[in-house]
Design a protein around this motif. Structure first.
Motif, mmCIF file in Angstrom:
data_model
loop_
_atom_site.group_PDB
_atom_site.id
_atom_site.type_symbol
_atom_site.label_atom_id
_atom_site.label_comp_id
_atom_site.label_asym_id
_atom_site.label_seq_id
_atom_site.Cartn_x
_atom_site.Cartn_y
_atom_site.Cartn_z
ATOM 1 N N ALA A 196 8.524 -17.591 19.315
ATOM 2 C CA ALA A 196 8.889 -18.151 20.622
ATOM 3 C C ALA A 196 10.321 -17.789 21.002
ATOM 4 N N ARG A 197 11.209 -17.717 20.033
ATOM 5 C CA ARG A 197 12.619 -17.437 20.361
ATOM 6 C C ARG A 197 12.814 -16.025 20.884
ATOM 7 N N GLU A 198 11.890 -15.129 20.564
ATOM 8 C CA GLU A 198 11.965 -13.782 21.139
ATOM 9 C C GLU A 198 11.328 -13.751 22.518
ATOM 10 N N ARG A 199 10.367 -14.615 22.730
ATOM 11 C CA ARG A 199 9.542 -14.514 23.929
ATOM 12 C C ARG A 199 10.047 -15.356 25.095
ATOM 13 N N PHE A 200 10.706 -16.487 24.796
ATOM 14 C CA PHE A 200 11.054 -17.451 25.843
ATOM 15 C C PHE A 200 12.555 -17.552 26.058
ATOM 16 N N GLU A 201 12.957 -17.711 27.313
ATOM 17 C CA GLU A 201 14.276 -18.236 27.637
ATOM 18 C C GLU A 201 14.170 -19.754 27.458
ATOM 19 N N PRO A 202 15.261 -20.411 27.075
ATOM 20 C CA PRO A 202 15.187 -21.867 26.857
ATOM 21 C C PRO A 202 14.638 -22.628 28.065
ATOM 22 N N ALA A 203 15.116 -22.296 29.256
ATOM 23 C CA ALA A 203 14.677 -23.040 30.444
ATOM 24 C C ALA A 203 13.170 -22.876 30.666
ATOM 25 N N ARG A 204 12.684 -21.695 30.394
ATOM 26 C CA ARG A 204 11.240 -21.446 30.584
ATOM 27 C C ARG A 204 10.430 -22.258 29.559
ATOM 28 N N LEU A 205 10.947 -22.331 28.361
ATOM 29 C CA LEU A 205 10.196 -23.062 27.341
ATOM 30 C C LEU A 205 10.172 -24.565 27.654
ATOM 31 N N VAL A 206 11.293 -25.079 28.109
ATOM 32 C CA VAL A 206 11.323 -26.500 28.462
ATOM 33 C C VAL A 206 10.310 -26.773 29.582
ATOM 34 N N ALA A 207 10.307 -25.928 30.600
ATOM 35 C CA ALA A 207 9.368 -26.124 31.714
ATOM 36 C C ALA A 207 7.923 -26.034 31.224
ATOM 37 N N TRP A 208 7.693 -25.118 30.343
ATOM 38 C CA TRP A 208 6.345 -24.928 29.779
ATOM 39 C C TRP A 208 5.895 -26.154 28.994
ATOM 40 N N LEU A 209 6.790 -26.678 28.161
ATOM 41 C CA LEU A 209 6.431 -27.842 27.344
ATOM 42 C C LEU A 209 6.188 -29.081 28.216
ATOM 43 N N LEU A 210 6.911 -29.183 29.301
ATOM 44 C CA LEU A 210 6.748 -30.358 30.170
ATOM 45 C C LEU A 210 5.375 -30.382 30.838
ATOM 46 N N ASP A 211 4.934 -29.234 31.297
ATOM 47 C CA ASP A 211 3.659 -29.230 32.030
ATOM 48 C C ASP A 211 3.026 -27.828 32.012
ATOM 49 N N PRO A 212 2.387 -27.484 30.914
ATOM 50 C CA PRO A 212 1.828 -26.121 30.807
ATOM 51 C C PRO A 212 0.855 -25.760 31.940
ATOM 52 N N PRO A 213 -0.090 -26.654 32.291
ATOM 53 C CA PRO A 213 -1.020 -26.250 33.358
ATOM 54 C C PRO A 213 -0.343 -26.046 34.714
ATOM 55 N N ALA A 214 0.798 -26.699 34.920
ATOM 56 C CA ALA A 214 1.499 -26.486 36.183
ATOM 57 C C ALA A 214 2.105 -25.087 36.217
ATOM 58 N N VAL A 215 2.524 -24.605 35.047
ATOM 59 C CA VAL A 215 3.097 -23.257 34.973
ATOM 60 C C VAL A 215 1.981 -22.213 35.005
ATOM 61 N N LYS A 216 0.935 -22.476 34.245
ATOM 62 C CA LYS A 216 -0.153 -21.506 34.125
ATOM 63 C C LYS A 216 -1.487 -22.253 34.204
ATOM 64 N N PRO A 217 -2.013 -22.380 35.402
ATOM 65 C CA PRO A 217 -3.277 -23.120 35.535
ATOM 66 C C PRO A 217 -4.366 -22.524 34.644
ATOM 67 N N PHE A 271 5.608 -35.110 27.486
ATOM 68 C CA PHE A 271 6.992 -35.179 27.012
ATOM 69 C C PHE A 271 7.915 -35.609 28.149
ATOM 70 N N THR A 272 8.964 -36.351 27.778
ATOM 71 C CA THR A 272 10.041 -36.563 28.732
ATOM 72 C C THR A 272 10.896 -35.298 28.735
ATOM 73 N N LYS A 273 11.810 -35.197 29.690
ATOM 74 C CA LYS A 273 12.668 -34.015 29.733
ATOM 75 C C LYS A 273 13.500 -33.891 28.455
ATOM 76 N N ASP A 274 14.003 -35.028 27.984
ATOM 77 C CA ASP A 274 14.812 -34.983 26.759
ATOM 78 C C ASP A 274 13.966 -34.553 25.562
ATOM 79 N N GLU A 275 12.755 -35.066 25.514
ATOM 80 C CA GLU A 275 11.867 -34.679 24.403
ATOM 81 C C GLU A 275 11.556 -33.178 24.467
ATOM 82 N N ALA A 276 11.294 -32.697 25.675
ATOM 83 C CA ALA A 276 10.998 -31.267 25.810
ATOM 84 C C ALA A 276 12.195 -30.437 25.364
#
Lengths: 228, 422
Positions: B233-254, B263-268
């Protein structure tokens, strides 16, 4: 013979002809044109050709040739480019013709009305059959951009006809040089040609390749016998 | 029959293709000694991708040429016709809904288990780094432990990989900034365990997760099959993208199998920080299995066909005469590969060789520099690729699939050494 018995004989003859015809499903062909033929929505011939090819690869070349003749009685007139199934069927038949020196041993396997001159009863029939095999395999090679597999087949058939032996040698040597001769039978043919030209060591090499490729099958012993 | 055969030709997964680059210095090398491979893999110099973002339009043309849509959804290309839809066809065969006799389905099915999924490329730009995609296209490796197939090594140059990557991330947009500074890695690890991420994901290089996917679980489950090893994951993701992904994967990629876990934002942030920053043990060095000695018993073609060629190779090196003229990517071409005219369906066909880069026929038994027959060299090259060693001259086979077992390579090599008897 009175009139009544003549009629009986005529009816019997017609009945026999009908029975023989019905026992072998007539393939759909019109002149040199291949026509798809459906029986309850299915054309069984592709499956039949595949089975014949499997048998051919297993060494049952004459049974496969007979199968082709039963499926496609008019196969001689068909053009290989008309359909890939025709080319596949004709390839088996042409190689069987070449390997039998123009006299297919299929007498008991195809109805008399299909046999035509395939049995090679006369020298003229055998020559015509071999020439058909060469022409057919040449046509197939043309449709295959002269790929090594089809040129291997052509080379083997050419080697069976005196008038084509020089061409056969050229074709087979070119493929052998690049290790692209695709069948042991072709190596056997090459061995024979080399032997006929006095190239004893070349013949020995070709026979060795034939034997390793065929696992010592009869095909290479035949070549040895032909060339002494 | 023909569509069946045609469909089965399509085993190689993933793809992306050749193109119209004008950057001659980076074009694929020519090939006098490269009968199978015609492009050398490369890794990116740090920062190189940032300087050269690639051309989206050229990338789209490449996606078409490499027929990405035959394996992947979400490519932005039209869906392929049924007979060319690799993954869809595999899924139908496995489900028993493919139009074929039951006996044929039963015969094909065991060979297809584990190759019934490929990741969707939808929203790639919203998740993955362009420079990583570019490097991955050039030197693909196995990211997903639950998936048998991998992205195949395609015939593309560095410039082409760059353009293709540009096309795949065309929808990136801007990510909401997210800093991982001050994030709690310990809490992140705890979340990883309490949310049972290990039910689908492996995370190699860290302490083992309490739950782990079973080796067989990926079969039949897209979620498990497609779940990447989190170490990458550290090669594939920028931190901001990973946080957004963890918060709501289907919203990013239906449609993604990755669920929204609340997850809360802090948890993500904590979880992303653990995934991206926790120290990793080095990857275990993949040892090349020993090359087994030649068999001293007779090996005939029928056995080689039964165990190797007929089971795997002929999917891509098929007989065009029984498949509406499509002999597969390794024969009549496809996935960006030029027609090599290599058919592996019969003894006669194998003996007829292949077309090299100059259009000349060459025997597959021709010896390579170290004396190994080309056919065997391709099988060995796949094992080396798995260990991260890419031979520019020989593309490993089977493409996009695990290397053959050493015993199968031994069988093929023994058959060749015995004069390849029929």
């Amino acid at each position: 013979m009175n009139k009544r018995s003549s009629v009986r004989m005529l009816v019997a003859a017609l009945g026999m002809a009908t029975a023989i015809g019905a026992s072998t499903r007539p393939a759909a062909a019109c002149g040199d044109v291949w026509v798809p033929y459906m029986d309850n929505g299915i054309d069984y011939r592709p499956q039949g050709v595949s089975r014949a090819e499997q048998g051919f690869d297993d060494g049952k070349i004459y049974a496969s040739a007979a199968s082709v003749l039963r499926m496609m009685p008019h196969v001689r007139a068909l053009k290989p480019a008309s359909a890939t199934i025709v080319a596949r069927a004709q390839r088996m038949l042409a190689l069987a013709v070449a390997r039998s020196n123009g006299a297919l041993p299929v007498e008991g396997q195809v109805p008399w009305w299909v046999q035509g001159r395939w049995l090679g009863g006369t020298e003229a029939d055998r020559a015509a059959n071999l020439e058909w095999a060469v022409t057919t395999l040449r046509g197939i090679a043309d449709t295959k951009a002269k790929d090594p597999a089809s040129m291997t087949d052509l080379g083997e058939a050419l080697a069976r006809v005196d008038a084509h032996k020089a061409e056969a040698r050229s074709v087979l040597e070119a493929l052998a040089k690049k290790d692209l001769l695709a069948t042991p039978e072709a190596y056997a043919a090459l061995a024979e040609l080399r032997g006929e030209s006095g190239d004893a060591s070349g013949k020995k090499l070709a026979l060795a390749r034939c034997q390793s490729m065929s696992n010592g099958a009869a095909v290479c012993r035949d070549a040895t016998a032909h060339t002494g | 029959m023909t569509s069946r055969a045609l469909s089965l030709i399509l085993l190689a997964l993933g793809l992306l293709s050749v193109g119209c680059s004008t950057e001659r210095d980076e074009a694929r090398p020519s090939s006098s000694a490269a009968p199978f491979a015609s492009a050398a893999p490369a890794t990116l110099a740090p920062g190189a991708a940032e300087r050269a973002p690639g051309d989206v339009e050229r990338g789209r043309a490449l996606a078409l040429r490499f027929e990405c849509n035959r394996c992947h959804e979400g490519t932005g290309l039209a869906a392929p016709e049924t007979a060319k839809a690799c993954v869809g066809c595999h899924q139908e065969i496995i489900a028993g809904t493919f139009k074929a006799p039951k006996s044929a389905l039963a015969r094909w099915r065991p060979n297809l288990l584990g190759v019934e999924f490929a990741p969707s490329l939808a929203a790639t730009g919203k998740r993955l780094r362009r420079d990583w995609i570019e490097a991955y296209l050039l030197a693909p490796r196995d990211l997903r432990p639950g998936l048998v197939s991998t992205m195949p090594r395609l015939a593309l140059s560095r410039a082409e990989a760059r353009d293709l990557a540009a096309y795949l991330v065309r929808d990136a947009g801007r990510a909401e900034p997210a800093s991982l500074e001050g994030a709690d890695l310990g809490r992140g690890r705890e979340l990883l365990e309490t949310k049972a991420c290990g039910a689908c994901h492996t995370f190699s290089g860290v302490e083992a997760l309490p739950i782990a996917p079973s080796p067989e679980a990926g079969r039949g489950s897209a979620g498990i099959a497609l779940a990447p090893d989190l170490r990458f994951a550290r090669e594939r993701f920028e931190p901001a993208r990973l946080v957004a992904w963890l918060l709501d994967p289907p919203a990013v990629k239906p449609g993604t199998p990755m669920p929204k876990l609340g997850f809360t934002k802090d948890e993500a942030r904590d979880l992303a920080a653990y995934i991206l920053e926790t120290p990793l043990a080095p990857l275990a060095q993949t040892q090349l299995p020993a090359r087994l000695p030649l068999l001293d018993r007779p090996v005939r073609f029928a056995e080689v066909q039964e165990r190797v060629l007929g089971k795997i190779c002929q999917h891509c090196h098929g007989n065009p005469d029984v498949a509406l003229g499509d002999g597969g990517p390794g024969n009549t071409g496809g996935f960006g590969f030029r027609p090599r005219r290599l058919e592996l369906t019969s003894h006669r066909a194998v003996s007829a060789g292949l077309l090299d880069d100059h259009g000349e026929r060459r025997s597959v038994f021709e010896k390579t520099a170290d004396g190994t027959p080309l056919l065997v060299a391709a099988l060995l090259a796949r094992r080396a690729e798995e260990a991260g060693k890419f031979d520019p001259a020989v593309r490993g086979m089977p493409l996009g699939l695990p290397p053959l077992p050493a015993e199968d390579i031994q069988l093929v090599e023994s058959w060749v050494a015995q004069g390849r008897p029929r």
